[in-house]
Motif scaffolding. Structure first.
Motif, short mmCIF file in Angstrom:
data_model
loop_
_atom_site.label_atom_id
_atom_site.label_comp_id
_atom_site.label_asym_id
_atom_site.label_seq_id
_atom_site.Cartn_x
_atom_site.Cartn_y
_atom_site.Cartn_z
N LYS A 25 0.84 -1.21 0.00
CA LYS A 25 0.00 0.00 0.00
C LYS A 25 0.87 1.26 0.00
O LYS A 25 0.57 2.24 -0.69
CB LYS A 25 -0.93 0.00 1.20
N ARG A 26 1.96 1.22 0.77
CA ARG A 26 2.85 2.40 0.82
C ARG A 26 3.57 2.61 -0.50
O ARG A 26 3.77 3.75 -0.93
CB ARG A 26 3.83 2.25 1.98
N HIS A 27 3.94 1.52 -1.18
CA HIS A 27 4.57 1.66 -2.50
C HIS A 27 3.57 2.17 -3.54
O HIS A 27 3.94 2.93 -4.44
CB HIS A 27 5.20 0.33 -2.95
N MET A 28 2.33 1.77 -3.42
CA MET A 28 1.31 2.28 -4.34
C MET A 28 1.13 3.78 -4.16
O MET A 28 1.03 4.52 -5.14
CB MET A 28 -0.01 1.52 -4.14
N ALA A 29 1.14 4.25 -2.92
CA ALA A 29 1.04 5.69 -2.65
C ALA A 29 2.26 6.42 -3.19
O ALA A 29 2.15 7.51 -3.77
CB ALA A 29 0.87 5.94 -1.16
N PHE A 30 3.45 5.83 -3.02
CA PHE A 30 4.68 6.41 -3.57
C PHE A 30 4.56 6.53 -5.09
O PHE A 30 4.91 7.57 -5.67
CB PHE A 30 5.88 5.54 -3.19
N SER A 31 4.06 5.48 -5.73
CA SER A 31 3.92 5.49 -7.19
C SER A 31 2.92 6.54 -7.66
O SER A 31 3.11 7.16 -8.71
CB SER A 31 3.49 4.10 -7.68
N GLU A 32 1.86 6.73 -6.90
CA GLU A 32 0.89 7.78 -7.25
C GLU A 32 1.53 9.16 -7.15
O GLU A 32 1.34 10.01 -8.00
CB GLU A 32 -0.34 7.69 -6.35
N LYS A 33 2.31 9.39 -6.10
CA LYS A 33 2.94 10.69 -5.88
C LYS A 33 4.00 10.99 -6.94
O LYS A 33 4.11 12.11 -7.42
CB LYS A 33 3.57 10.74 -4.49
N HIS A 34 4.81 9.98 -7.30
CA HIS A 34 5.95 10.22 -8.19
C HIS A 34 5.79 9.56 -9.56
O HIS A 34 6.76 9.40 -10.29
CB HIS A 34 7.24 9.71 -7.53
N GLY A 35 4.56 9.19 -9.90
CA GLY A 35 4.30 8.46 -11.14
C GLY A 35 4.88 9.10 -12.39
O GLY A 35 5.36 8.40 -13.29
N ALA A 36 4.87 10.42 -12.47
CA ALA A 36 5.39 11.09 -13.66
C ALA A 36 6.88 10.87 -13.83
O ALA A 36 7.39 10.88 -14.95
CB ALA A 36 5.08 12.59 -13.59
N ALA A 37 7.60 10.67 -12.75
CA ALA A 37 9.06 10.49 -12.82
C ALA A 37 9.46 9.02 -12.96
O ALA A 37 10.58 8.72 -13.39
CB ALA A 37 9.72 11.07 -11.57
N ILE A 38 8.57 8.10 -12.59
CA ILE A 38 8.93 6.68 -12.58
C ILE A 38 8.89 6.12 -14.00
O ILE A 38 7.86 6.15 -14.67
CB ILE A 38 8.00 5.88 -11.65
N VAL A 39 10.04 5.62 -14.44
CA VAL A 39 10.17 5.01 -15.76
C VAL A 39 9.95 3.50 -15.67
O VAL A 39 9.47 2.87 -16.60
CB VAL A 39 11.57 5.31 -16.36
N GLY A 40 10.31 2.91 -14.54
CA GLY A 40 10.16 1.47 -14.35
C GLY A 40 10.54 1.10 -12.94
O GLY A 40 10.92 1.95 -12.14
N GLY A 41 10.48 -0.17 -12.66
CA GLY A 41 10.88 -0.66 -11.35
C GLY A 41 10.20 -1.98 -11.05
O GLY A 41 9.18 -2.32 -11.66
N GLU A 42 10.77 -2.70 -10.14
CA GLU A 42 10.22 -3.99 -9.73
C GLU A 42 10.69 -4.30 -8.32
O GLU A 42 11.76 -3.87 -7.90
CB GLU A 42 10.71 -5.11 -10.66
N GLY A 43 9.91 -5.09 -7.64
CA GLY A 43 10.35 -5.69 -6.39
C GLY A 43 11.00 -7.03 -6.73
O GLY A 43 10.69 -7.63 -7.76
N LEU A 44 11.89 -7.47 -5.88
CA LEU A 44 12.58 -8.74 -6.11
C LEU A 44 12.10 -9.78 -5.10
O LEU A 44 11.72 -9.43 -3.99
CB LEU A 44 14.09 -8.54 -5.99
N GLU A 45 12.16 -11.03 -5.49
CA GLU A 45 11.83 -12.13 -4.58
C GLU A 45 12.84 -12.15 -3.43
O GLU A 45 13.90 -11.50 -3.51
CB GLU A 45 11.83 -13.46 -5.31
N ASN A 46 12.57 -12.89 -2.40
CA ASN A 46 13.43 -12.97 -1.22
C ASN A 46 14.86 -13.36 -1.60
O ASN A 46 15.08 -14.07 -2.59
CB ASN A 46 12.88 -13.96 -0.21
N PRO A 47 15.85 -12.92 -0.82
CA PRO A 47 17.25 -13.20 -1.14
C PRO A 47 17.57 -14.69 -1.25
O PRO A 47 18.46 -15.08 -2.00
CB PRO A 47 18.02 -12.59 0.03
N GLU A 48 16.83 -15.54 -0.54
CA GLU A 48 17.08 -16.98 -0.60
C GLU A 48 16.87 -17.55 -1.99
O GLU A 48 17.35 -18.63 -2.31
CB GLU A 48 16.17 -17.73 0.39
N THR A 49 16.12 -16.84 -2.84
CA THR A 49 15.84 -17.33 -4.20
C THR A 49 16.94 -16.96 -5.19
O THR A 49 16.89 -17.37 -6.34
CB THR A 49 14.50 -16.77 -4.71
N ALA A 50 17.92 -16.19 -4.75
CA ALA A 50 18.97 -15.71 -5.65
C ALA A 50 19.97 -16.81 -6.01
O ALA A 50 20.21 -17.74 -5.24
CB ALA A 50 19.73 -14.55 -5.00
#
Length: 113
Positions: A25-50
């Motif tokens: 929810k907090r990342h969604m609010a961040f994306s709404e606030k800065h959406g014009a500047a965001i070109v891309g991005g992703e969250g990553l799976e847990n470090p154990e999956t690396a």
């Protein structure tokens, strides 16, 4: 100029469904606030999956797990378009985290077409 905002934090902060939902929810609010500047991005799976590739000269080895054995790990990133480092820093200050952590702000190397 494009900047990568690399989010490093302790994944243990997201051990419950409630903690995960709260940060989404907090990342969604961040994306709404800065959406014009965001070109891309992703969250990553847990470090154990690396899987990590390590190279020493001609020797190449693969290891299960993240590159660094550390409490904080790369958890995701945003790619933003900003007029200056100061602007990228202002955006990075708003990135939500569930606890202590760091955001590395790195200019993206542009290759001429």
């Amino acid at each position: 100029m494009k900047y990568a905002l690399l989010i490093n934090e302790d994944h243990a902060n997201y051990s419950t469904p409630e903690s995960w939902e709260a940060i989404i929810k907090r990342h969604m609010a961040f994306s709404e606030k800065h959406g014009a500047a965001i070109v891309g991005g992703e969250g990553l799976e847990n470090p154990e999956t690396a899987t990590t590739l390590k190279r020493a000269g001609e020797q190449v080895d693969f290891h299960d797990g993240p590159f660094a054995e550390a409490r904080e790990q790369l958890g995701g990133f945003y790619l933003v378009e900003a007029a200056s480092l100061d602007e990228a820093m202002a955006i990075a200050k708003d990135i939500p985290m569930a606890g202590d952590g760091a955001v590395e702000i790195r200019p993206v190397h542009s290759v001429p077409e």
